[in-house]
Design a protein around this motif. Structure first.
Motif, PDB file in Angstrom:
ATOM      1  N   GLU A  44       0.820  -1.203   0.000  1.00 16.90           N
ATOM      2  CA  GLU A  44       0.000   0.000   0.000  1.00 16.90           C
ATOM      3  C   GLU A  44       0.859   1.259   0.000  1.00 16.90           C
ATOM      4  N   MET A  45       1.926   1.247   0.795  1.00 18.64           N
ATOM      5  CA  MET A  45       2.796   2.420   0.883  1.00 18.64           C
ATOM      6  C   MET A  45       3.494   2.692  -0.443  1.00 18.64           C
ATOM      7  N   GLN A  48       1.124   4.082  -2.996  1.00 16.77           N
ATOM      8  CA  GLN A  48       0.739   5.452  -2.651  1.00 16.77           C
ATOM      9  C   GLN A  48       1.855   6.437  -2.991  1.00 16.77           C
ATOM     10  N   VAL A  49       3.094   6.088  -2.617  1.00 19.02           N
ATOM     11  CA  VAL A  49       4.222   6.978  -2.891  1.00 19.02           C
ATOM     12  C   VAL A  49       4.423   7.148  -4.400  1.00 19.02           C
ATOM     13  N   GLN A  51       2.177   7.127  -6.529  1.00 22.22           N
ATOM     14  CA  GLN A  51       0.947   7.702  -7.088  1.00 22.22           C
ATOM     15  C   GLN A  51       0.416   6.827  -8.218  1.00 22.22           C
ATOM     16  N   GLN A  53      -2.164   3.547  -9.362  1.00 19.76           N
ATOM     17  CA  GLN A  53      -3.360   2.768  -9.103  1.00 19.76           C
ATOM     18  C   GLN A  53      -3.171   1.351  -9.650  1.00 19.76           C
TER      19      GLN A  53
END
Length: 231
Positions: A44-45, A48-49, A51, A53
């Motif tokens: 997940e990290m 997210q970092v 950016q 999907q």
């Protein structure tokens, strides 16, 4: 479109997102925490970092070992689940190839030392020629002293990598040099870039049938066999 890569073959838990020409994000940790507790959080990290999907991904890549039996199962199960659910190709990379990506010089080889328990190591020597990994001595299980003897007589500069090199580096033979602390253990960034090369070569794993590269049987299997022989 990037590749998501998972590294869980040792005590390192690492996830990376990489385009073909650059690393977008990597989350790497070497602490005494089980892969089952940290891997999904790292996934997940990293996403997210970066950016990124799930719909943006090209493929899923994973280190299939050899290494920690439990870590390999967790990493591969996670990679297979994601590849199947997202309908993405799965790319499997062995740990010697992963570590070879730290030293891409044609005149220097990489010696892999991964703990195989009971004084043994998963050992390999790889090199780089024309931008590609060459398996000069394929992965095998050897006593640590046997692997050291091969290195002493290799006749070519070596860089020592892997968890045994990290633990016992001061005792390693003078025929090579220890990799730097941030390069001695496998990381997901290397899995990703090794996977991009396999992608270009069309080397895609079968999601349903790919298995960890154990090389040897687990201690539980060996114990069960000994018990059967004594029945």
């Amino acid at each position: 479109m990037p590749i998501l890569a998972i590294e869980s073959a040792t005590t390192v838990s690492s996830v990376a997102v990489a385009a073909e020409d650059r690393l977008l994000a990597e989350v790497t940790m070497q602490l005494k925490r089980p892969q089952s507790e940290v891997l999904l959080e790292h996934l997940e990290m990293a996403m997210q970092v970066a950016q990124c999907q799930k719909k943006d991904l090209t493929a899923i890549a994973v280190d299939i070992g050899p290494g920690s039996f439990t870590g390999l199962r967790i990493g591969l199960a996670t990679a297979k689940m994601m590849a199947y659910a997202l309908k993405l190709p799965l790319i499997a990379v062995d740990i010697a190839t992963v570590l070879a990506y730290y030293c891409c010089l044609p005149e220097v080889d990489t010696a892999t030392f991964i703990d195989a328990q009971k004084g043994n190591v998963y050992f390999a020597i790889t090199g780089f020629e024309n931008g590609k990994v060459q398996h000069k001595l394929p992965l095998r299980v050897l006593a640590l002293e046997e692997a050291w003897a091969i290195c002493e007589n290799w006749g070519h500069p070596l860089v020592y990598t892997g968890d045994i090199a990290q633990k016992k580096g001061a005792k390693f033979p003078a025929g090579g040099n220890l990799a730097q602390p941030h390069l001695i253990m496998p990381r997901a960034a290397n899995v990703a870039f090794a996977a991009w090369e396999k992608w270009r070569q069309g080397e895609i794993a079968d999601v349903m049938n790919v298995e960890p590269l154990y090389i040897r049987r687990s201690e539980a299997e060996e114990l069960w066999e000994r018990k059967q022989q004594n029945v």
